[in-house]
Design a protein around this motif. Structure first.
Motif: not given
Length: 138
Positions: A76-79, A84-92, A117-121, A123-127
């Motif tokens: 649930h947390f990851r979802a 939220e990352l998707n929403r940030i991606g839309v803004n980017v 760079h922060l967004l990539e970090l 994403a890596e941490a979530l994986l």
């Protein structure tokens, strides 16, 4: 406790005829089993328990049939984080369109590179937890 969508295995024409058991539970464990059975939409505890065992031995686990509350919470947390990352991606993407108009000062471009760079970090941490579990299983 959050309710999940009931997911009952589809009947494939192969009836389960072999028995293992009887299974024994404490009174508290039986109450938990009955609650989980109902929560997942099963009519009886036997079918639910059999599906859990089969999912375990075949290595198929889903969010709809978690074996522990911690796993459900983690999923649930990851979802939520991915939403939220998707929403940030839309803004980017919107910011990128504005930047491509060549009306943007250079310091803003540097800050956006840092953000990327922060967004990539993140994403890596979530994986990482998923990758480390798969490596341990191999």
């Amino acid at each position: 406790m959050h309710s999940v969508q009931p997911t009952i295995r589809r009947f494939t024409g192969d009836k389960r005829s072999e028995r293992i058991g009887p299974l024994r539970f404490t009174t508290g464990q039986l109450a938990q089993l009955e609650e989980a059975t109902a929560e997942h939409g099963y009519k009886g505890e036997g079918g639910f328990a059999a599906d859990v065992v089969v999912a375990f031995i075949t290595g198929r686990f889903t969010a709809n049939l978690p074996l522990s509350e911690d796993r459900r919470r983690t999923h649930h947390f990851r979802a939520q984080v991915l939403r939220e990352l998707n929403r940030i991606g839309v803004n980017v993407n919107q910011i990128t369109r504005a930047l491509n108009s060549d009306l943007t000062p250079p310091d803003v471009r540097d800050r956006l590179d840092e953000l990327h760079h922060l967004l990539e970090l993140i994403a890596e941490a979530l994986l990482e937890p998923t990758a480390s579990r798969k490596e341990q299983a191999a």
